[in-house]
Design a protein around this motif. Structure first.
Motif, PDB file in Angstrom:
ATOM      1  N   MET A   1       0.822  -1.181   0.000  1.00 23.85           N
ATOM      2  CA  MET A   1       0.000   0.000   0.000  1.00 23.85           C
ATOM      3  C   MET A   1       0.869   1.248   0.000  1.00 23.85           C
ATOM      4  N   ARG A   2       0.389   2.168  -0.755  1.00 22.42           N
ATOM      5  CA  ARG A   2       1.142   3.421  -0.845  1.00 22.42           C
ATOM      6  C   ARG A   2       0.746   4.336   0.308  1.00 22.42           C
ATOM      7  N   LYS A   3       1.556   5.340   0.520  1.00 20.52           N
ATOM      8  CA  LYS A   3       1.298   6.295   1.610  1.00 20.52           C
ATOM      9  C   LYS A   3       0.019   7.080   1.345  1.00 20.52           C
ATOM     10  N   GLU A   4      -0.227   7.383   0.079  1.00 24.64           N
ATOM     11  CA  GLU A   4      -1.420   8.153  -0.269  1.00 24.64           C
ATOM     12  C   GLU A   4      -2.692   7.368   0.078  1.00 24.64           C
ATOM     13  N   ASP A   5      -2.650   6.109  -0.185  1.00 26.50           N
ATOM     14  CA  ASP A   5      -3.816   5.299   0.123  1.00 26.50           C
ATOM     15  C   ASP A   5      -4.065   5.238   1.632  1.00 26.50           C
ATOM     16  N   LYS A   6      -3.009   5.179   2.401  1.00 21.87           N
ATOM     17  CA  LYS A   6      -3.156   5.153   3.867  1.00 21.87           C
ATOM     18  C   LYS A   6      -3.775   6.457   4.360  1.00 21.87           C
ATOM     19  N   LEU A   7      -3.307   7.580   3.770  1.00 29.40           N
ATOM     20  CA  LEU A   7      -3.861   8.876   4.177  1.00 29.40           C
ATOM     21  C   LEU A   7      -5.330   8.981   3.800  1.00 29.40           C
ATOM     22  N   LEU A   8      -5.713   8.503   2.637  1.00 34.09           N
ATOM     23  CA  LEU A   8      -7.114   8.547   2.219  1.00 34.09           C
ATOM     24  C   LEU A   8      -7.981   7.677   3.135  1.00 34.09           C
ATOM     25  N   GLU A   9      -7.435   6.559   3.550  1.00 31.83           N
ATOM     26  CA  GLU A   9      -8.168   5.670   4.440  1.00 31.83           C
ATOM     27  C   GLU A   9      -8.397   6.323   5.785  1.00 31.83           C
ATOM     28  N   LYS A  10      -7.381   7.034   6.250  1.00 31.52           N
ATOM     29  CA  LYS A  10      -7.457   7.663   7.550  1.00 31.52           C
ATOM     30  C   LYS A  10      -8.386   8.877   7.516  1.00 31.52           C
ATOM     31  N   ALA A  11      -8.181   9.778   6.553  1.00 27.57           N
ATOM     32  CA  ALA A  11      -8.928  11.039   6.518  1.00 27.57           C
ATOM     33  C   ALA A  11     -10.227  10.897   5.735  1.00 27.57           C
ATOM     34  N   GLY A  12     -10.236  10.051   4.762  1.00 25.49           N
ATOM     35  CA  GLY A  12     -11.410   9.912   3.926  1.00 25.49           C
ATOM     36  C   GLY A  12     -11.418  10.988   2.839  1.00 25.49           C
ATOM     37  N   ARG A  13     -12.410  10.836   1.945  1.00 26.98           N
ATOM     38  CA  ARG A  13     -12.483  11.759   0.819  1.00 26.98           C
ATOM     39  C   ARG A  13     -13.362  12.957   1.141  1.00 26.98           C
ATOM     40  N   HIS A  14     -14.143  12.907   2.128  1.00 25.26           N
ATOM     41  CA  HIS A  14     -15.036  14.011   2.456  1.00 25.26           C
ATOM     42  C   HIS A  14     -14.363  14.909   3.471  1.00 25.26           C
ATOM     43  N   THR A  15     -14.194  16.199   3.071  1.00 26.28           N
ATOM     44  CA  THR A  15     -13.518  17.149   3.944  1.00 26.28           C
ATOM     45  C   THR A  15     -14.500  17.996   4.724  1.00 26.28           C
ATOM     46  N   GLY A  16     -15.748  17.865   4.441  1.00 28.79           N
ATOM     47  CA  GLY A  16     -16.743  18.680   5.119  1.00 28.79           C
ATOM     48  C   GLY A  16     -17.092  19.939   4.340  1.00 28.79           C
ATOM     49  N   MET A  17     -16.416  20.173   3.246  1.00 30.69           N
ATOM     50  CA  MET A  17     -16.670  21.353   2.420  1.00 30.69           C
ATOM     51  C   MET A  17     -17.618  20.945   1.308  1.00 30.69           C
ATOM     52  N   ARG A  18     -18.650  21.768   1.110  1.00 26.00           N
ATOM     53  CA  ARG A  18     -19.598  21.474   0.052  1.00 26.00           C
ATOM     54  C   ARG A  18     -19.931  22.753  -0.694  1.00 26.00           C
ATOM     55  N   VAL A  19     -20.319  22.615  -1.933  1.00 28.62           N
ATOM     56  CA  VAL A  19     -20.741  23.747  -2.753  1.00 28.62           C
ATOM     57  C   VAL A  19     -22.251  23.831  -2.641  1.00 28.62           C
ATOM     58  N   PRO A  20     -22.762  25.055  -2.378  1.00 28.66           N
ATOM     59  CA  PRO A  20     -24.216  25.186  -2.260  1.00 28.66           C
ATOM     60  C   PRO A  20     -24.914  24.825  -3.572  1.00 28.66           C
ATOM     61  N   GLU A  21     -26.165  24.412  -3.452  1.00 28.01           N
ATOM     62  CA  GLU A  21     -26.954  24.023  -4.619  1.00 28.01           C
ATOM     63  C   GLU A  21     -27.162  25.236  -5.530  1.00 28.01           C
ATOM     64  N   GLY A  22     -26.930  25.088  -6.850  1.00 25.76           N
ATOM     65  CA  GLY A  22     -27.153  26.141  -7.847  1.00 25.76           C
ATOM     66  C   GLY A  22     -26.111  27.264  -7.822  1.00 25.76           C
ATOM     67  N   TYR A  23     -25.025  27.032  -7.114  1.00 29.27           N
ATOM     68  CA  TYR A  23     -23.994  28.084  -6.979  1.00 29.27           C
ATOM     69  C   TYR A  23     -23.378  28.441  -8.332  1.00 29.27           C
ATOM     70  N   PHE A  24     -23.000  27.453  -9.106  1.00 31.75           N
ATOM     71  CA  PHE A  24     -22.329  27.728 -10.375  1.00 31.75           C
ATOM     72  C   PHE A  24     -23.286  28.232 -11.447  1.00 31.75           C
TER      73      PHE A  24
END
Length: 155
Positions: A1-24
């Motif tokens: 396993m690569r280091k990047e995969d370990k970090l993704l497993e630990k932190a996950g892909r969701h950072t808590g930041m989201r774009v509001p609906e219809g923003y763009f």
């Protein structure tokens, strides 16, 4: 396993930041509303005929002035060889102002005297400027006083 995969497993892909609906969808219109008014580009002023040709006329006048100046330098350099301190023009004018001298030369016929005779007579009569000045009452300007010595008159 690569280091990047370990970090993704630990932190996950969701950072808590989201774009509001219809923003763009409304982003471009909101950005244009927030920008300050853009000043209109100034329209070019229509130039008159004189304003268009003025630089060329000025340049032509400059070249004409340079040509006249060079022509005068050329004429002066050609005449430089004919002016000598042995025969200053001011002394000739003063001599011609005297009544008897003027009448003598004025009433002579062209057959009686010519320029060569006058030149040779003057060159035989006067050896230096001091003799000429004594006969005609001509005084040299102070800046030319050093030129009256015998060795500087004739080369």
């Amino acid at each position: 396993m690569r280091k990047e995969d370990k970090l993704l497993e630990k932190a996950g892909r969701h950072t808590g930041m989201r774009v509001p609906e219809g923003y763009f969808e409304s982003f471009a219109s909101q950005m244009m509303e927030k920008l300050p008014a853009y000043p209109e580009a100034p329209r070019p002023v229509k130039l008159s005929t004189w304003q268009r040709i003025k630089p060329y006329v000025y340049m032509a006048a400059m070249f004409a002035g340079i040509w006249c100046m060079m022509k005068m330098f050329h004429i002066a350099s050609q005449n430089a060889g004919t002016v000598h301190l042995d025969n200053p023009p001011e002394a000739v004018v003063l001599a011609m102002d005297q009544g008897d001298t003027y009448e003598y030369f004025y009433y002579l016929d062209d057959s009686d005297i010519n320029e060569y005779d006058v030149t040779s007579d003057l060159s035989e009569t006067y050896d230096n400027i001091n003799d000429f000045a004594a006969d005609f009452g001509y005084e040299l300007k102070p800046e030319y006083a050093t030129l009256t010595s015998e060795n500087s008159i004739r080369s």
